[in-house]
Design an enzyme around this catalytic site. Structure first.
Site, short mmCIF file in Angstrom:
data_model
loop_
_atom_site.label_atom_id
_atom_site.label_comp_id
_atom_site.label_asym_id
_atom_site.label_seq_id
_atom_site.Cartn_x
_atom_site.Cartn_y
_atom_site.Cartn_z
N THR A 57 0.86 -1.17 0.00
CA THR A 57 0.00 0.00 0.00
C THR A 57 0.90 1.23 0.00
O THR A 57 1.89 1.28 0.73
CB THR A 57 -0.96 -0.03 1.22
OG1 THR A 57 -1.54 1.25 1.37
CG2 THR A 57 -0.25 -0.40 2.50
N GLU A 83 -4.98 -3.02 4.64
CA GLU A 83 -4.58 -3.60 5.91
C GLU A 83 -5.67 -4.40 6.59
O GLU A 83 -5.44 -5.03 7.63
CB GLU A 83 -4.13 -2.48 6.89
CG GLU A 83 -2.84 -1.78 6.53
CD GLU A 83 -3.02 -0.64 5.53
OE1 GLU A 83 -4.07 -0.59 4.84
OE2 GLU A 83 -2.12 0.21 5.44
N LYS A 142 -8.59 21.92 9.61
CA LYS A 142 -8.65 22.47 10.96
C LYS A 142 -8.78 23.99 10.88
O LYS A 142 -7.86 24.68 10.52
CB LYS A 142 -7.42 22.07 11.76
CG LYS A 142 -7.80 21.58 13.13
CD LYS A 142 -6.71 20.86 13.84
CE LYS A 142 -7.17 20.56 15.27
NZ LYS A 142 -6.11 19.94 16.05
N TRP A 153 -12.34 21.05 13.93
CA TRP A 153 -12.41 20.22 12.72
C TRP A 153 -13.61 20.52 11.84
O TRP A 153 -14.71 20.72 12.33
CB TRP A 153 -12.57 18.74 13.12
CG TRP A 153 -11.30 18.05 13.42
CD1 TRP A 153 -10.05 18.52 13.26
CD2 TRP A 153 -11.20 16.73 13.94
NE1 TRP A 153 -9.16 17.57 13.65
CE2 TRP A 153 -9.84 16.45 14.08
CE3 TRP A 153 -12.11 15.74 14.31
CZ2 TRP A 153 -9.36 15.24 14.56
CZ3 TRP A 153 -11.65 14.55 14.79
CH2 TRP A 153 -10.28 14.30 14.92
N1 AMP Z 1 -16.70 3.48 2.99
C1 AMP Z 1 -15.66 4.31 3.11
N2 AMP Z 1 -15.85 5.58 3.49
C2 AMP Z 1 -14.82 6.43 3.58
N3 AMP Z 1 -13.57 6.11 3.31
C3 AMP Z 1 -13.30 4.86 2.92
C4 AMP Z 1 -14.32 3.90 2.80
N4 AMP Z 1 -13.76 2.74 2.42
C5 AMP Z 1 -12.44 2.97 2.31
N5 AMP Z 1 -12.14 4.25 2.61
C6 AMP Z 1 -10.84 4.89 2.61
O1 AMP Z 1 -9.89 4.08 1.92
C7 AMP Z 1 -8.79 3.78 2.78
C8 AMP Z 1 -8.14 2.48 2.43
O2 AMP Z 1 -7.49 2.57 1.22
P1 AMP Z 1 -6.80 1.31 0.52
O3 AMP Z 1 -5.91 0.64 1.49
O4 AMP Z 1 -6.08 1.88 -0.63
O5 AMP Z 1 -7.91 0.40 0.11
C9 AMP Z 1 -9.41 3.83 4.15
O6 AMP Z 1 -8.49 4.05 5.17
C10 AMP Z 1 -10.38 4.98 4.03
O7 AMP Z 1 -9.76 6.22 4.19
#
Ligand code: AMP
Lengths: 543, 543
Positions: B189, B334, B442, B447
């Protein structure tokens, strides 16, 4: 990399308590409805069950129950028994669900063998313990599963009241993070000879079994299911229903001691039960009751039926009279217990009726996780061709690998569990038990499947239930004898019944005689006692 | 008993190969349909996939791939990639699904870091490898995922042809019974800074994740599902679709490199796809295509959408224009990756529309097995009241416990994974991401949730997509800036858009300015590159 590498995933154990924790978070208000031994109907939600299980955990601490200690229950299907399922396993102790249908010497034997420290007992079973109380020196106390108002007078020593113990306990508890392979519960299975043998389940096995149970491969349960386990929580964990229900978030209806047709129907009707769990005899009992009452309109969508083969007659009756899908399942105390089933998928429901009914008399297909093979007399696996029979052996994470404190490994050849069932598997993976090894009829050196004959006879209009046993024969060594219980008010003679078999089985399989009886003797779990029948009728053909 | 006792259950490992073994036995003819890189559509059944995975295992033996060795893939979603998923993990090696969207130095870095022995590569990515071939001394060979007729001329050393290698191999293989905690696969990642970090999955994690995925808590898949993963098999295992599909027995449709609207629609229409998997951008792409074509009648029943927040506008559009349920999911590389969802249960579908749409913009509830908590700045968990925000942390058997060959444990406080997402959880367990920690705005020490503003703006009729970022402000330190892409042919000005926000958010959350842009920059996995936007617009308010 250099050699084998372990993944970097969290080492999070699969624990039984997490099933209830999940339900109380996701489905706090979903109901558990129980017919109490005290007589009334009790209802509460998964959140309440969680709170009371936490209280019970504090009680266990107070009683100085330690990890690995066995704690016995002698109880019907109620919410209190459910609390024991979670609290006892949750604190790391082992719940020993004692089968009250055992002979009293056997009950004494299993309580001693498991070294039970306490016994939690329903009002109905207090007299049973009183008989053997002197032979149970290691039991430190008896907790009666009732409230102060209903406490019986009893000769049992060290008696405590369940509700009084719980009363003032905090309703939160810090559950230990156990090893997932730790023992969670034990259930003894009684053969026809020798002492009962203990199957010691683990946390992991019960969680994986629960996941398989709710899945579409087995019982396909969800928040809209209303599940009535008519199989006892003292027998193979009510087929895992107390674990599966919280995971699915379904409503759980617990029948207490009400195993008769009227009590069963009352719950089904009042609670809108759509999924039943039980042995064929239970559904025969319900059918007989409904017929008497002239009831055909039932909320049930499915009855999930295991513990014995599914008779064609019942499959048809449930489909055509009640619009209920008879869903066969196969399993045994040693297998979690659920291992195979035949859920009503669109593909199954699209089959021509007779083909479908026929399939419903098999045991269905193995769930993911369970491996099945059929072995011949030389320990070689035979083809899955729907023809070749042999002993069914199974393997998987919720299958027993040995009996508790027992060095006899003869049922566990080469890492398999030898089930003692003679079966076939067809090319699509449908398994059919053709006989118990010990019930097999050997006529002139060839096998006859008693279950197949029973299956066909069961579909005769006049037949309520039946059994085929092998009895002594001068020339052929054994020949089949057919015992029949007719429907009330029906008339039929041996010729009618035998004519019904004609053309459906090999001629030489035809029973040598038909005997009409008023009832068939059953075990506490509703299975026909074939050994008792054999004892009684063994010399019938020689008379 | 004396102390803790281990249950007497079989020590049967949870292995990935058993998922495919199950499918080839139970659903041998169920189809896997792929758009091939060669251009045509390829179809075969799970049984064929099994046979070819067996052949591939023999190839791996021939190449002397050993247990624990890493084997890379640089490939689109096709049946050949699926075969790699099973054969590589099946023999006990580790499949490294390389993301071709990384910069070439990053690709070189991850191949080196994982010590990949071989690279299996799609035709489209051969040029990419040619650029870095000199920096990959430890790679012993490159296998091109095609047949002899389509082999490219290439400068890559030690080139082999996939189909030629498979051709004469036996189609049965004796798979080793591995330890379930053994590593099965790795996915890197890439953050915005530093080197990509590897998440090393295990056999156990992937099997438990697959079981959760098919369950009613997450994707609720069965034999009637036709699943189209529009998320890449090189990114978080296409959200586990290659493992879940065989377990569910569903038809699997693999889009190859066809990620545009027309190709997507062709597959959805021709294969009667009813469940889609992908990031919001993909469904925006499809919607834009369908709008252009004037198509509203689609076979889809659900699109399961994660990787970024679900914008209200899209939820509504899919419901009202296409009668498709937008099913939000949350996860990250992860976390397996699937952790939460909101399936269309009867209870959800019975809600008043607006309430339901609103819920669909949350991330849903945690599946059984995943624990979630929100932590404040003092590392204390905050209440699940739908109000208090904090960092989301998760725990469970398919959650990463550390990065591969990386001693930085700062993302793993006290046995949790700190997700970097700022979230709230309501009392029913619905989780909502309000921002990425690194995207948080911020303003005057308080926030502002960019996702909440985006969510509302997305529901404006004229808006195609949008992003809110924090930009420099003299007095408040940061203030929100709104970037908007309008629908083709639509006119709207800043006042229209801001008026739409009025009354729906606190006044001081209102963006200081609205900028209309032609498109938003995206990552390879379809997420808006907020850091790029911030770089570009950071001083906008000061100009
Ligand atoms: N349903 C969701 N709503 C908001 N953010 C999401 C959602 N699903 C995944 N993410 C974002 O995608 C990240 C993971 O990215 P990745 O490891 O590239 O799949 C998470 O930590 C979130 O920030």
């Amino acid at each position: 990399m250099q050699g084998v590498v372990t993944g970097n995933m969290m080492d999070t154990p699969l624990l039984i308590i997490d099933l209830l924790d999940y339900a109380r978070q996701q489905f706090p208000e979903q109901e558990i409805v129980s017919r109490r031994i005290e007589g009334d109907i009790h209802r509460y939600g998964y959140q309440d069950c969680w709170h009371r299980s936490c209280q019970l955990a504090h009680v266990l601490d107070q009683l100085d129950v330690r990890q690995g200690d066995c704690v016995a229950s002698l109880a019907w299907n109620t919410y209190r028994h459910m609390e024991l399922y979670y609290a006892v396993s949750g604190v790391g102790a082992v719940l020993h669900t004692v089968n009250p249908r055992l002979f009293s010497e056997q009950i004494q034997y299993v309580i001693e063998h498991a070294e039970d420290t306490y016994v939690f007992v329903d009002l109905s079973f207090v007299p049973l313990l009183e008989q053997i109380q002197d032979q149970l020196p290691q039991v430190r106390g008896y907790i009666i599963l009732t409230d102060e108002a209903h406490m019986p007078s009893t000769s049992l020593p060290h008696v405590l009241c369940y509700e009084s113990l719980l009363q003032d306990k905090p309703n939160a508890y810090t559950w230990p993070r156990l090893d997932e392979n730790q023992a969670s519960s034990i259930c003894y299975t009684s053969g026809t000879t020798g002492n009962p043998k203990g199957v010691l389940y683990s946390q992991r096995a019960m969680v994986l079994h629960a996941q398989a149970t709710v899945s579409k491969h087995l019982l396909d349960l969800d928040t809209d299911s209303v599940l009535l386990p008519m199989v006892a929580m003292y027998h193979a964990s009510a087929w895992g229903a107390p674990y599966a229900a919280p995971l699915a978030g379904c409503k759980l209806v617990l029948p207490g001691s009400g195993m008769d047709g009227a009590s069963m129907w009352e719950l089904i009707r009042d609670e809108a039960v759509n999924v039943g769990l039980g042995v064929p005899t239970i559904w025969l009992t319900l059918h007989n009751y409904l017929s008497e009452q002239g009831i055909t309109d039932v909320p049930l969508a499915r009855v999930c039926v295991g513990g014995a083969a599914s008779p064609l007659g019942m499959v048809k009756t449930y489909a055509e009279r009640y619009q209920v899908y008879w869903q066969p399942i196969w399993g045994m105390t040693e297998t979690g217990p659920l291992a195979t089933s035949l859920p009503p998928t669109p593909a199954i429901m699209a089959l021509p009726k007779d083909e479908r009914y026929e399939l419903q008399t098999t045991a269905g297909k193995a769930a993911f996780g369970v491996q099945m093979e059929i072995f011949d007399g030389n320990d070689e696996p035979v083809a899955h061709d729907g023809e070749q029979t042999g002993e069914l052996r199974v393997r998987g994470p919720w299958i027993c690998s040995r009996y508790f404190k027992n060095d006899d490994l003869s049922s566990f050849p080469n890492g398999w569990l030898a089930t003692g069932d003679i079966a076939v598997i067809d090319k699509h993976g449908h398994m059919r038990v053709v006989d118990r090894k010990k019930d097999v009829i050997k006529s002139g050196g060839e096998w006859i499947s008693s279950l197949e004959i029973e299956n066909i006879v069961s579909a005769h209009d006049g037949v309520n239930e039946c059994a085929v046993i092998g009895v002594k024969h001068e020339k052929w060594d054994e020949r089949p004898l057919l015992l029949v219980v007719l429907n009330k008010g029906t008339q039929a003679d041996a010729d009618d019944i035998l004519a019904h078999l004609q053309g459906k089985i090999a001629k030489w399989w035809t029973p040598d005689a038909v005997v009409f009886v008023d009832e068939l003797p059953k075990t506490g779990t509703g299975k026909v006692r074939k050994n008792e029948l054999r004892d009684k009728w063994f010399h019938f053909l020689q008379q």
